[in-house]
Design a protein around this motif. Sequence first.
Motif, PDB file in Angstrom:
ATOM      1  N   GLU A   1       0.829  -1.208   0.000  1.00  0.00           N
ATOM      2  CA  GLU A   1       0.000   0.000   0.000  1.00  0.00           C
ATOM      3  C   GLU A   1       0.863   1.257   0.000  1.00  0.00           C
ATOM      4  O   GLU A   1       0.552   2.243  -0.673  1.00  0.00           O
TER       5      GLU A   1
ATOM      6  N   THR B   1       0.581   4.028  -2.911  1.00  0.00           N
ATOM      7  CA  THR B   1       0.244   5.429  -2.677  1.00  0.00           C
ATOM      8  C   THR B   1       1.307   6.345  -3.274  1.00  0.00           C
ATOM      9  O   THR B   1       0.986   7.405  -3.810  1.00  0.00           O
TER      10      THR B   1
ATOM     11  N   ASN C   1      -6.594   8.436  -2.134  1.00  0.00           N
ATOM     12  CA  ASN C   1      -7.263   8.550  -0.824  1.00  0.00           C
ATOM     13  C   ASN C   1      -7.722   7.191  -0.308  1.00  0.00           C
ATOM     14  O   ASN C   1      -7.568   6.894   0.881  1.00  0.00           O
ATOM     15  N   GLN C   2      -8.265   6.363  -1.188  1.00  0.00           N
ATOM     16  CA  GLN C   2      -8.703   5.027  -0.790  1.00  0.00           C
ATOM     17  C   GLN C   2      -7.509   4.185  -0.333  1.00  0.00           C
ATOM     18  O   GLN C   2      -7.596   3.446   0.647  1.00  0.00           O
ATOM     19  N   SER C   3      -6.410   4.318  -1.056  1.00  0.00           N
ATOM     20  CA  SER C   3      -5.205   3.562  -0.704  1.00  0.00           C
ATOM     21  C   SER C   3      -4.657   3.999   0.652  1.00  0.00           C
ATOM     22  O   SER C   3      -4.227   3.171   1.458  1.00  0.00           O
ATOM     23  N   HIS C   4      -4.684   5.303   0.922  1.00  0.00           N
ATOM     24  CA  HIS C   4      -4.263   5.803   2.240  1.00  0.00           C
ATOM     25  C   HIS C   4      -5.163   5.246   3.341  1.00  0.00           C
ATOM     26  O   HIS C   4      -4.683   4.872   4.417  1.00  0.00           O
ATOM     27  N   GLN C   5      -6.456   5.182   3.072  1.00  0.00           N
ATOM     28  CA  GLN C   5      -7.394   4.644   4.067  1.00  0.00           C
ATOM     29  C   GLN C   5      -7.112   3.163   4.319  1.00  0.00           C
ATOM     30  O   GLN C   5      -7.087   2.715   5.473  1.00  0.00           O
ATOM     31  N   THR C   6      -6.864   2.413   3.259  1.00  0.00           N
ATOM     32  CA  THR C   6      -6.554   0.992   3.398  1.00  0.00           C
ATOM     33  C   THR C   6      -5.276   0.804   4.198  1.00  0.00           C
ATOM     34  O   THR C   6      -5.199  -0.036   5.103  1.00  0.00           O
ATOM     35  N   GLN C   7      -4.265   1.611   3.882  1.00  0.00           N
ATOM     36  CA  GLN C   7      -2.989   1.530   4.597  1.00  0.00           C
ATOM     37  C   GLN C   7      -3.194   1.829   6.078  1.00  0.00           C
ATOM     38  O   GLN C   7      -2.659   1.142   6.949  1.00  0.00           O
ATOM     39  N   SER C   8      -3.986   2.835   6.376  1.00  0.00           N
ATOM     40  CA  SER C   8      -4.264   3.199   7.761  1.00  0.00           C
ATOM     41  C   SER C   8      -5.006   2.075   8.484  1.00  0.00           C
ATOM     42  O   SER C   8      -4.687   1.746   9.632  1.00  0.00           O
ATOM     43  N   ASP C   9      -5.970   1.466   7.820  1.00  0.00           N
ATOM     44  CA  ASP C   9      -6.715   0.353   8.416  1.00  0.00           C
ATOM     45  C   ASP C   9      -5.792  -0.835   8.699  1.00  0.00           C
ATOM     46  O   ASP C   9      -5.873  -1.449   9.770  1.00  0.00           O
TER      47      ASP C   9
ATOM     48  N   ARG D   1      -3.539   0.016  11.712  1.00  0.00           N
ATOM     49  CA  ARG D   1      -4.250  -0.106  12.989  1.00  0.00           C
ATOM     50  C   ARG D   1      -4.472  -1.576  13.364  1.00  0.00           C
ATOM     51  O   ARG D   1      -4.354  -1.955  14.530  1.00  0.00           O
TER      52      ARG D   1
END
Length: 85
Positions: free
Chosen positions: A14, A18, A42-50, A53
Motif C-alpha cells: 500500500e 500510494t 485517498n482510498q489507498s491511504h485509508q486501506t494503509q491506515s486500516d 491499525r
Amino acid sequence: MNDQERMTDFICSEKKMTSNYNTYASECVNMALRDDFLNILNQSHQTQSDLFRMAQTKGWYQVEQAPKSKVSQAYTKFSNQQPTA
C-alpha cells in the motif's frame, strides 16, 4: 508466510502504491483522470491506515510515543521556517 508477514507485505504494498498514485496524479494532464487517481490515492491511504491499525492491535507494529519535549522542539523548528519560493 504467516499472518504477520502477510500484513507487513500488505502495508508495504500500500505504501508503494500510494507513492505511485501520487506521482501519477501530479503528472496527469487530463483532469478527470487526475481526479480518479486522487480518489484512488485517498482510498489507498485509508486501506494503509486500516492495515496499520490492525497490525498495531495484534501487537505486530509497535510505535513508541515521542517525548513531549521532542515534539515541541520539532514544532518550533518547523514552524519558524520561511516558505521557499
